[in-house]
Write a protein that holds these residues in place. Structure first.
Motif, mmCIF file in Angstrom:
data_model
loop_
_atom_site.group_PDB
_atom_site.id
_atom_site.type_symbol
_atom_site.label_atom_id
_atom_site.label_comp_id
_atom_site.label_asym_id
_atom_site.label_seq_id
_atom_site.Cartn_x
_atom_site.Cartn_y
_atom_site.Cartn_z
ATOM 1 N N UNK A 29 8.103 4.200 10.167
ATOM 2 C CA UNK A 29 7.926 5.187 9.098
ATOM 3 C C UNK A 29 6.463 5.516 8.856
ATOM 4 N N UNK A 30 5.608 4.524 8.981
ATOM 5 C CA UNK A 30 4.207 4.697 8.593
ATOM 6 C C UNK A 30 3.424 5.582 9.547
ATOM 7 N N UNK A 31 3.984 5.893 10.709
ATOM 8 C CA UNK A 31 3.281 6.759 11.654
ATOM 9 C C UNK A 31 3.979 8.103 11.856
ATOM 10 N N UNK A 32 5.106 8.308 11.177
ATOM 11 C CA UNK A 32 5.845 9.556 11.357
ATOM 12 C C UNK A 32 5.300 10.618 10.398
ATOM 13 N N UNK A 33 4.939 11.812 10.898
ATOM 14 C CA UNK A 33 4.291 12.823 10.050
ATOM 15 C C UNK A 33 5.145 13.305 8.886
ATOM 16 N N UNK A 34 6.469 13.287 9.023
ATOM 17 C CA UNK A 34 7.327 13.776 7.942
ATOM 18 C C UNK A 34 7.227 12.916 6.687
ATOM 19 N N UNK A 35 6.843 11.657 6.842
ATOM 20 C CA UNK A 35 6.813 10.731 5.707
ATOM 21 C C UNK A 35 5.390 10.419 5.237
ATOM 22 N N UNK A 36 4.394 10.986 5.884
ATOM 23 C CA UNK A 36 3.005 10.597 5.637
ATOM 24 C C UNK A 36 2.584 10.829 4.190
ATOM 25 N N UNK A 37 2.826 12.026 3.666
ATOM 26 C CA UNK A 37 2.398 12.345 2.305
ATOM 27 C C UNK A 37 3.138 11.489 1.285
ATOM 28 N N UNK A 38 4.451 11.336 1.470
ATOM 29 C CA UNK A 38 5.254 10.546 0.534
ATOM 30 C C UNK A 38 4.779 9.099 0.496
ATOM 31 N N UNK A 39 4.514 8.527 1.652
ATOM 32 C CA UNK A 39 4.054 7.142 1.695
ATOM 33 C C UNK A 39 2.678 6.999 1.055
ATOM 34 N N UNK A 40 1.843 8.000 1.222
ATOM 35 C CA UNK A 40 0.526 7.969 0.596
ATOM 36 C C UNK A 40 0.661 7.984 -0.921
ATOM 37 N N UNK A 41 1.540 8.838 -1.438
ATOM 38 C CA UNK A 41 1.735 8.934 -2.884
ATOM 39 C C UNK A 41 2.269 7.624 -3.462
ATOM 40 N N UNK A 42 3.302 7.097 -2.837
ATOM 41 C CA UNK A 42 3.897 5.855 -3.345
ATOM 42 C C UNK A 42 2.922 4.693 -3.188
ATOM 43 N N UNK A 43 2.260 4.622 -2.037
ATOM 44 C CA UNK A 43 1.292 3.559 -1.811
ATOM 45 C C UNK A 43 0.147 3.592 -2.799
ATOM 46 N N UNK A 44 -0.358 4.798 -3.083
ATOM 47 C CA UNK A 44 -1.430 4.923 -4.074
ATOM 48 C C UNK A 44 -0.955 4.459 -5.450
ATOM 49 N N UNK A 45 0.331 4.723 -5.745
ATOM 50 C CA UNK A 45 0.892 4.255 -7.014
ATOM 51 C C UNK A 45 0.903 2.737 -7.104
ATOM 52 N N UNK A 46 1.216 2.091 -5.993
ATOM 53 C CA UNK A 46 1.171 0.629 -5.982
ATOM 54 C C UNK A 46 -0.238 0.127 -6.275
ATOM 55 N N UNK A 47 -1.231 0.700 -5.595
ATOM 56 C CA UNK A 47 -2.617 0.262 -5.826
ATOM 57 C C UNK A 47 -3.084 0.574 -7.244
ATOM 58 N N UNK A 48 -2.656 1.716 -7.771
ATOM 59 C CA UNK A 48 -3.070 2.121 -9.112
ATOM 60 C C UNK A 48 -2.615 1.126 -10.175
ATOM 61 N N UNK A 49 -1.384 0.627 -10.015
ATOM 62 C CA UNK A 49 -0.808 -0.235 -11.046
ATOM 63 C C UNK A 49 -0.945 -1.727 -10.742
ATOM 64 N N UNK A 50 -1.497 -2.042 -9.593
ATOM 65 C CA UNK A 50 -1.515 -3.446 -9.168
ATOM 66 C C UNK A 50 -2.270 -4.345 -10.147
ATOM 67 N N UNK A 51 -1.655 -5.485 -10.433
ATOM 68 C CA UNK A 51 -2.291 -6.551 -11.202
ATOM 69 C C UNK A 51 -1.971 -7.876 -10.512
ATOM 70 N N UNK A 52 -2.940 -8.762 -10.413
ATOM 71 C CA UNK A 52 -2.651 -10.060 -9.796
ATOM 72 C C UNK A 52 -1.867 -10.952 -10.753
ATOM 73 N N UNK A 53 -1.286 -11.979 -10.211
ATOM 74 C CA UNK A 53 -0.569 -12.938 -11.047
ATOM 75 C C UNK A 53 0.934 -12.844 -10.873
ATOM 76 N N UNK A 54 1.594 -13.994 -10.899
ATOM 77 C CA UNK A 54 3.039 -14.049 -10.667
ATOM 78 C C UNK A 54 3.844 -13.375 -11.764
ATOM 79 N N UNK A 55 3.297 -13.289 -12.969
ATOM 80 C CA UNK A 55 4.044 -12.719 -14.090
ATOM 81 C C UNK A 55 3.694 -11.265 -14.375
ATOM 82 N N UNK A 56 2.812 -10.683 -13.567
ATOM 83 C CA UNK A 56 2.422 -9.282 -13.780
ATOM 84 C C UNK A 56 3.560 -8.344 -13.372
ATOM 85 N N UNK A 57 3.646 -7.199 -14.040
ATOM 86 C CA UNK A 57 4.653 -6.189 -13.686
ATOM 87 C C UNK A 57 4.135 -4.813 -14.068
#
Length: 460
Positions: A29-57
């Motif tokens: 999926x990560x190399x297929x052009x049809x999914x590139x933009x979607x994966x970038x958006x979702x991935x950026x969302x993960x980085x945006x909200x990321x917090x360390x720690x086992x109890x973070x959400x």
């Protein structure tokens, strides 16, 4: 048992899932052009909200316990990618269903709550798989010549069930982790096998997802919106998929077969209304900008159309705010938006949406679909001539006006525009469903009492 980063999210998709697109199976999926933009958006969302720690959400797992928290959730929702929005709405819909069926089936309510915690602890993304193939629409599920036309239980085991069928229009299924399968309609006595709700991992054996996309195939400059905002649309095939008991939320109880669809409809319509608020303001902005560029902003019928678009955007916003202001708590203390105002606002926003797009097209004119491409604008020979003839008045050069036309075409009249036109109408179950729910929750007795009072008739 912790929040994921973008890199960890992308790695999590390499889990053996079976994805198809453009007539081929997608191995990565990560190399297929049809999914590139979607994966970038979702991935950026993960980085945006990321917090360390086992109890973070992430904030997308918030359960609102007040009207204020519900409003805060909706205000932040518009800044998230579709997958994260779908995860929040879908899990809240599940909790809504749990609250509504707890007295009859406490075991299912407990499983739903446990599943919510599982998704939260593992920072998973979920989609809701509701729409069945449906076959002959004049026949009920049990009367179809192919019983798989509606997703059903084909085997019951001591440790779980086996399901078979298909689910259509499942946005972003291919790039999510989990699918929450639920009945598409109310089932009747004799249709117990079709009364099934459960959670299925995307990579479960027997799951295949065939994808289409409105992602543009042309130059990014000619698709200023959809080149940065697109998601795959999944046609999900469930070929004898085993679901363990802890992931089964309904298995043969027709009484609650519609509970899931109604619960999901509430949250999808609320989210759809929130997006219509943003879209309505965007349409107004595009209309005003292109009218000013054309030099027509003072013409009476143009002013009237823009005024009507402003009223539309304002009324949709007011309906959304009323849905939040009239939110009510469940016995668990979870706040759900008003059924009445949510459905009325979504119905109005969806029913009038195409009318607002028509106003924009009428104001803009034919160049919305015929303006030369940005490649032509940059051509040494014809580019200067295009800019010369696309110019209108002082302060409005030809390139600026051409780019405005491309924005309107991309947003309302091309692949993304067509997708948006249909989804604004159909999201949350379509207009008819919203009319039914609005009528159900409207205080008809009060309205009749007012009418009798006006008529001078004493109700006896």
């Amino acid at each position: 048992m912790a929040m994921k980063t973008k890199s960890e999210y992308l790695d999590s998709l390499n889990d053996g899932r079976r994805i198809f697109a453009d007539g081929e199976e997608v191995k990565d999926l990560t190399t297929h052009p049809q999914f590139a933009t979607a994966l970038e958006l979702v991935g950026d969302g993960y980085d945006k909200h990321y917090q360390p720690g086992a109890n973070a959400s992430g904030p997308y797992f918030l359960i609102p316990h007040s009207q204020g928290e519900l409003k805060e959730l909706l205000e932040t929702l518009l800044g998230w990618d579709m997958v994260t929005v779908t995860t929040s709405q879908g899990l809240l819909a599940l909790l809504t269903a749990a609250a509504r069926m707890r007295s009859d089936h406490p075991e299912y309510a407990k499983r739903i709550e446990d599943y919510f915690e599982y998704c939260k602890k593992n920072d998973l993304r979920c989609v809701q798989a509701i729409t069945d193939a449906k076959g002959d629409r004049t026949l009920s599920p049990s009367k179809q010549d192919d019983p798989d036309s509606y997703t059903r239980i084909v085997e019951r085991r001591p440790d779980g069930i086996v399901v078979r069928g298909a689910k259509l229009h499942i946005s972003s299924a291919a790039i999510s982790h989990e699918m929450v399968v639920m009945p598409t309609k109310k089932m009747r006595t004799g249709e117990e096998d079709w009364a099934v709700a459960c959670a299925i991992p995307v990579n479960a054996p027997g799951v295949r997802i065939v994808n289409t996309s409105y992602a543009p195939r042309g130059r990014e400059e000619d698709f200023p919106h959809s080149s940065h905002h697109n998601m795959p649309e999944g046609f999900v095939l469930l070929d004898d998929v085993f679901v363990p008991n802890e992931r089964v939320f309904l298995a043969g109880e027709p009484t609650h077969s519609a509970t899931f669809a109604h619960s999901l409809g509430l949250w999808e319509r609320l989210g759809g209304t929130a997006h219509l608020v943003e879209i309505g303001d965007t349409l107004v902005g595009l209309a005003q900008l292109i009218a000013e560029s054309n030099g027509t902003q003072r013409i009476s019928h143009i002013r009237d159309k823009i005024a009507e678009m402003i009223i539309y955007a304002t009324l949709v916003r007011s309906g959304l705010e009323a849905a939040i202001a009239n939110a009510e708590p469940s016995p668990e203390g979870w706040y759900f938006p008003s059924e009445l105002f949510t459905n009325a606002a979504k119905h109005y926003g969806a029913a009038e949406f195409s009318h607002m797009v028509r106003h924009l097209h009428d104001i803009g004119g034919g160049s919305i679909v015929t303006a030369p491409s940005t490649s032509d604008l940059q051509h040494d020979e014809v580019g200067p001539q295009i800019k010369k003839y696309m110019r209108t008045l002082d302060g409005v050069d030809g390139e600026y006006r051409t780019r405005l036309f491309h924005a309107i075409r991309d947003y309302t009249a091309d692949a993304f525009g067509g997708w948006q036109l249909v989804t604004m109408l159909q999201s949350g179950g379509g207009l008819y469903a919203q009319r039914l729910v609005t009528r159900k929750h409207y205080d008809m007795d009060k309205a009749k009492a007012l009418a009798l009072d006006i008529a001078g008739i004493t109700k006896d």
